[in-house]
Scaffold this motif. Sequence first.
Motif, mmCIF file in Angstrom:
data_model
loop_
_atom_site.group_PDB
_atom_site.id
_atom_site.type_symbol
_atom_site.label_atom_id
_atom_site.label_comp_id
_atom_site.label_asym_id
_atom_site.label_seq_id
_atom_site.Cartn_x
_atom_site.Cartn_y
_atom_site.Cartn_z
ATOM 1 N N ALA A 101 -1.515 1.123 -9.248
ATOM 2 C CA ALA A 101 -0.251 1.026 -8.514
ATOM 3 C C ALA A 101 -0.272 -0.164 -7.562
ATOM 4 O O ALA A 101 0.718 -0.884 -7.445
ATOM 5 C CB ALA A 101 0.011 2.319 -7.740
ATOM 6 N N PHE A 102 -1.406 -0.394 -6.902
ATOM 7 C CA PHE A 102 -1.516 -1.543 -5.990
ATOM 8 C C PHE A 102 -1.336 -2.835 -6.776
ATOM 9 O O PHE A 102 -0.605 -3.741 -6.370
ATOM 10 C CB PHE A 102 -2.876 -1.517 -5.295
ATOM 11 N N LEU A 116 -4.566 4.573 -7.892
ATOM 12 C CA LEU A 116 -4.270 3.773 -6.701
ATOM 13 C C LEU A 116 -4.407 2.283 -7.023
ATOM 14 O O LEU A 116 -3.551 1.467 -6.662
ATOM 15 C CB LEU A 116 -5.227 4.179 -5.578
ATOM 16 N N LEU A 126 11.448 -3.133 -4.737
ATOM 17 C CA LEU A 126 10.888 -1.792 -4.909
ATOM 18 C C LEU A 126 11.898 -0.871 -5.596
ATOM 19 O O LEU A 126 11.554 -0.141 -6.532
ATOM 20 C CB LEU A 126 10.477 -1.222 -3.552
ATOM 21 N N ALA A 168 -3.398 9.302 0.012
ATOM 22 C CA ALA A 168 -3.296 9.137 -1.443
ATOM 23 C C ALA A 168 -4.442 9.850 -2.153
ATOM 24 O O ALA A 168 -4.232 10.593 -3.123
ATOM 25 C CB ALA A 168 -3.295 7.643 -1.800
ATOM 26 N N ALA A 194 3.414 5.828 -5.620
ATOM 27 C CA ALA A 194 3.075 6.012 -7.043
ATOM 28 C C ALA A 194 2.093 7.165 -7.215
ATOM 29 O O ALA A 194 2.212 7.959 -8.156
ATOM 30 C CB ALA A 194 2.502 4.719 -7.610
ATOM 31 N N VAL A 241 -3.001 5.870 4.982
ATOM 32 C CA VAL A 241 -2.263 5.860 3.719
ATOM 33 C C VAL A 241 -3.203 6.122 2.543
ATOM 34 O O VAL A 241 -2.916 6.943 1.661
ATOM 35 C CB VAL A 241 -1.524 4.510 3.554
ATOM 36 N N ILE A 299 5.323 -7.457 -4.144
ATOM 37 C CA ILE A 299 5.816 -7.209 -2.790
ATOM 38 C C ILE A 299 5.157 -8.155 -1.790
ATOM 39 O O ILE A 299 5.795 -8.636 -0.857
ATOM 40 C CB ILE A 299 5.564 -5.732 -2.397
ATOM 41 N N MET A 345 0.833 -1.203 0.000
ATOM 42 C CA MET A 345 0.000 0.000 0.000
ATOM 43 C C MET A 345 0.873 1.261 0.000
ATOM 44 O O MET A 345 0.556 2.245 -0.669
ATOM 45 C CB MET A 345 -0.902 -0.021 1.235
ATOM 46 N N LEU A 346 1.971 1.216 0.748
ATOM 47 C CA LEU A 346 2.862 2.372 0.777
ATOM 48 C C LEU A 346 3.529 2.575 -0.580
ATOM 49 O O LEU A 346 3.757 3.710 -1.004
ATOM 50 C CB LEU A 346 3.915 2.198 1.879
ATOM 51 N N ALA A 347 3.818 1.466 -1.263
ATOM 52 C CA ALA A 347 4.368 1.587 -2.619
ATOM 53 C C ALA A 347 3.350 2.250 -3.540
ATOM 54 O O ALA A 347 3.690 3.095 -4.371
ATOM 55 C CB ALA A 347 4.768 0.215 -3.152
ATOM 56 N N ALA A 348 2.060 1.876 -3.360
ATOM 57 C CA ALA A 348 1.003 2.493 -4.165
ATOM 58 C C ALA A 348 0.869 3.975 -3.835
ATOM 59 O O ALA A 348 0.684 4.815 -4.721
ATOM 60 C CB ALA A 348 -0.328 1.767 -3.929
ATOM 61 N N LEU A 349 0.992 4.312 -2.532
ATOM 62 C CA LEU A 349 0.944 5.720 -2.134
ATOM 63 C C LEU A 349 2.077 6.488 -2.816
ATOM 64 O O LEU A 349 1.881 7.595 -3.313
ATOM 65 C CB LEU A 349 1.069 5.845 -0.607
ATOM 66 N N ASN A 375 2.204 -3.507 -7.899
ATOM 67 C CA ASN A 375 3.141 -3.807 -6.813
ATOM 68 C C ASN A 375 2.793 -5.090 -6.068
ATOM 69 O O ASN A 375 3.256 -5.312 -4.957
ATOM 70 C CB ASN A 375 3.205 -2.627 -5.838
#
Lengths: 316, 223
Positions: free
Chosen positions: B51-52, B48, B175, B30, A179, B26, B58, A173-177, B55
């Motif tokens: 991006a989720f 969002l 990352l 965003a 972005a 978070v 992870i 989620m922090l990676a998405a934030l 990623n």
Amino acid sequence: MITYEWLYILAGIFFAIWALLSLRDGCKGNAAFWALLAGSFLFGSHFSDLVNGLLVLAMVGIAGLGGLKRSDPPTTSVEERATSSARLGNRLFLPALIVPLTAVAGTLLYNYTPLGETGLFEERRETLLLFGIGVLVALVVAMLWLKPPALAPAEEGRRLLDSIGWAAILPQMLAALGAVFALAGVGDIIGGVAGSVIPEGSVFLTVMVYALGMALFTMIMGNAFAAFPVMAAAIGIPLLVQQYGGNPAVIGAVGMLAGFCGTLMTPMAANFNIVPAALLELKDQNAVIREQVGTALPLWVCNVAIIYVGAFLLWN
Amino acid sequence: MNYWPLAGIAIVVIGFALRFNPLMVVVGAALATGVLAGLDLVAVIEALGKAFNDNRYISVTWIILTVIGLLERYGLQQRARTVIEGMRGATMGRLLVIYLAFRQLTAALGMKDIGGHPQAVRPLVAPMAEAAAEKTHGDLAEDEREKVKAMAAATDNVGLFFGEDIFFAIASILLIQGVFESAGYPLTPLQLSVWAIPTAICAFLIHGSRILAMDRRLGRVAR
């Protein structure tokens, strides 16, 4: 060719099993949360961005309303564990070692022997793919050796996963934030501010501002994962790599580690700094941070030196 | 320049300070950041979601919990305890330095769940450090006892943070790889992880010498 998509399906199956076991156990919130994550892994590549976004909001809603609970699947007692630990001895470490060994040895073999020419794995994805293969191998070995009940690995995994809870998807989620921050131009704004502070042409000062930004932004966000995409986009890539020609591997790797120095100094990193103070029943909530500052500050200086020497002096 | 998107950072700070659920904080940050940057809400939710989704790699690493959980069922933690207890007779300083090395090395091999505060520090490392310190220095004052325990927790963190990035299938390495790849700089995890080694050595030397200095200081106060 084996791609990340295979890994997503594998993980999706794991999360789906955990969701079903939660449902059977009557943990509806957990079941819904892990089912949504399973859906994201299994079908995320086929959903539209909006559906993926709504899926994220639904997961956050469940977690935010306190829908995730610790579970208590049946497991062995402390006495049983002590007995089998004495009986099995240090061989118990072997299955756990299969995963890192498969990933490490496999990556080295794949990159430095003709194996790489087979094109078996998606390019530059081999390590995580080998990690997934390692987990499957370790699971099979442990099942054949220990002969536990068939559902034991799933239930034991669920026990650990539920003890982590919503925090399990916080890094993603922090990676998405990060972005979204990049899209909104937060990196550019910070870069603009930082750029106006840094004197033109001073590589060393730019390295300092980059490392300082990583540490400070990590302290604010509680996690170097959120700080990294912002600082890399603001200073690391445009200034250090593109303008001054630094080594991108050093700037990326050590920049992240400069951020970790910030993690040691912030109450925002609750699970590392505040939770242990509670676990150890310390009177001062910040006692762990106090012990860490003396390590974090000199180590941050070391990181600045390593970036400057490794990315510029040795590289050019 | 529009500085409003920086409000997202403020939301994160305030949200954490007020102890809201971090996932809510978070996502709230965003959404606010995107909207304040002039995007419409649907576009932000789409960003969002994309991006989720991008990623997901992870969170793949959690599948290892099945293996660790299964081995715990058969006494993995008890075995780790026995191994470390075999080193009894060490001073607090030596004990924590050995734990630092153990934590860094196992994390570097990808076994970052072998230590940790609930599993290792509370039941094992902190009480052993306390006992070892009392053996050398006699009864400790209350604040010294607190410092020893806090140092045990700090040692776990330092060992984990500055060991794990040497293992290349770790989320932070992936990352970094992702961020540089999308900027047009393809790197392999191995290229990145070797550069975690110099910092790991510095961390061991700095934190290790601070542990030993603390052990010496405890002696001085007791006298």
